[in-house]
Design an enzyme around this catalytic site. Structure first.
Site, PDB file in Angstrom:
ATOM      1  N   ARG A 180       0.842  -1.201   0.000  1.00 21.35           N
ATOM      2  CA  ARG A 180       0.000   0.000   0.000  1.00 21.35           C
ATOM      3  C   ARG A 180       0.880   1.255   0.000  1.00 21.35           C
ATOM      4  O   ARG A 180       0.566   2.233  -0.688  1.00 21.35           O
ATOM      5  CB  ARG A 180      -0.937   0.006   1.212  1.00 21.35           C
ATOM      6  CG  ARG A 180      -2.023  -1.043   1.151  1.00 21.35           C
ATOM      7  CD  ARG A 180      -2.984  -0.927   2.309  1.00 21.35           C
ATOM      8  NE  ARG A 180      -3.808   0.276   2.207  1.00 21.35           N
ATOM      9  CZ  ARG A 180      -4.596   0.714   3.188  1.00 21.35           C
ATOM     10  NH1 ARG A 180      -4.653   0.072   4.346  1.00 21.35           N
ATOM     11  NH2 ARG A 180      -5.319   1.812   3.024  1.00 21.35           N
ATOM     12  N   CYS A 238      -1.111   5.819   9.157  1.00 20.92           N
ATOM     13  CA  CYS A 238      -1.470   4.546   8.532  1.00 20.92           C
ATOM     14  C   CYS A 238      -2.607   4.825   7.568  1.00 20.92           C
ATOM     15  O   CYS A 238      -2.585   5.825   6.862  1.00 20.92           O
ATOM     16  CB  CYS A 238      -1.852   3.518   9.591  1.00 20.92           C
ATOM     17  SG  CYS A 238      -3.230   4.029  10.648  1.00 20.92           S
TER      18      CYS A 238
END
Length: 283
Positions: A180, A238
């Site tokens: 990611r 995050c």
């Protein structure tokens, strides 16, 4: 004070004269929900069995506000958060131990919020519920009302501009999976990639195969390799400020203070005006 507590230490504390308040924050990111599958039900898991005396806390409803322009898990309304903590029996003078189903993300979010809002004695059960070898109960306790009133601190919190500045002047860690970060996949947010200057530091590498944190020395060595030096400002983000709280906890175990960008990638990537980097290079 250590930020984590082992199951054996917790058992001793519960048997002592001043047992901690227990909070059950079972939560997990359900990517299947996006495809129409039912999301993870933390309340059902709690009802099936929890530590004796533990009170369930709902991460989505009580540890975050509704999703919106500031991300999927923005800061909670402090009145809602405070009421939830008092309902669970949290008082300023009593220790608190938080646990979840073992991943550690939900527990870390509660730990960070309590610490950021002024509670002096909060720890996370290392390894979560799977580490507990004692009995479980299924009935929901009704503790006496606590007296905790959240008083947010000035430090420890980043917004988007602060995260961007820290990526240039200090160390900004990206706690998501590497793919990611690199922008190879993005199952949730508008676009993949990372904040320019951020360093890939997946949360999964802070724990061993048993789900428990690496030692303080091992964590310190890991963060040093990632560019964290003595006294350097450190921040973490995050996807939505949950797994990043777990990385802030890991840094605390290593004795390194760090700030949390709560909006994280879900906020950053929602703004087309914000720059996006892809690939393994921070820049």
């Amino acid at each position: 004070m250590n930020a984590i507590i082992s199951a054996s230490e917790l058992a001793s504390a519960l048997a002592g004269p001043h047992p901690p308040v227990l909070l059950d924050v079972r939560w997990q990111l359900s990517l299947a929900a996006a495809a129409g599958a039912p999301p993870f039900d933390g309340r059902a898991a709690y009802r099936a069995g929890h530590l004796p005396g533990a009170v369930f806390v709902d991460l989505d409803e009580e540890l975050a506000s509704a999703p919106g322009g500031h991300g999927r898990h923005p800061l909670p309304d402090l009145e809602v958060f405070g009421a939830a903590m008092r309902r669970a029996g949290v008082s300023s003078a009593a220790p608190v131990v938080v646990y979840d189903g073992g991943l550690g993300w939900g527990a870390a979010r509660a730990w960070w919020l309590l610490r950021w809002t002024g509670h002096p004695d909060v720890r996370v059960l290392d390894g979560g519920l799977p580490s507990w070898e004692g009995p479980l109960e299924t009935s929901a306790p009704r503790p006496a009302e606590g007296d905790f009133v959240p008083a947010p601190g000035a430090a420890g919190l980043l917004d988007a501009d602060g995260a961007a500045a820290l990526a240039r002047s200090g160390v900004l860690l990206d706690a998501r999976a590497g793919e990611r970060y690199r922008g190879e996949v993005e199952p949730i947010d508008r676009v993949g990639g990372h904040i320019p200057g951020a360093v890939s530091a997946p949360t999964t590498e802070n724990v061993g195969a048993d789900g428990r944190f690496l030692s303080a020395g091992e964590l310190g060595a890991r963060f040093k390799e990632l560019g964290v030096s003595q006294g350097s400002p450190v921040g973490v983000y995050c996807g939505s400020g949950v797994s990043a709280a777990h990385e802030v906890l890991a840094l605390a175990v290593a004795g390194i203070p760090a700030a949390l960008y709560v909006g994280s990638w879900s906020e950053w990537s929602s703004d087309p005006g914000r720059p996006v980097a892809v690939g393994p290079d921070p820049r």
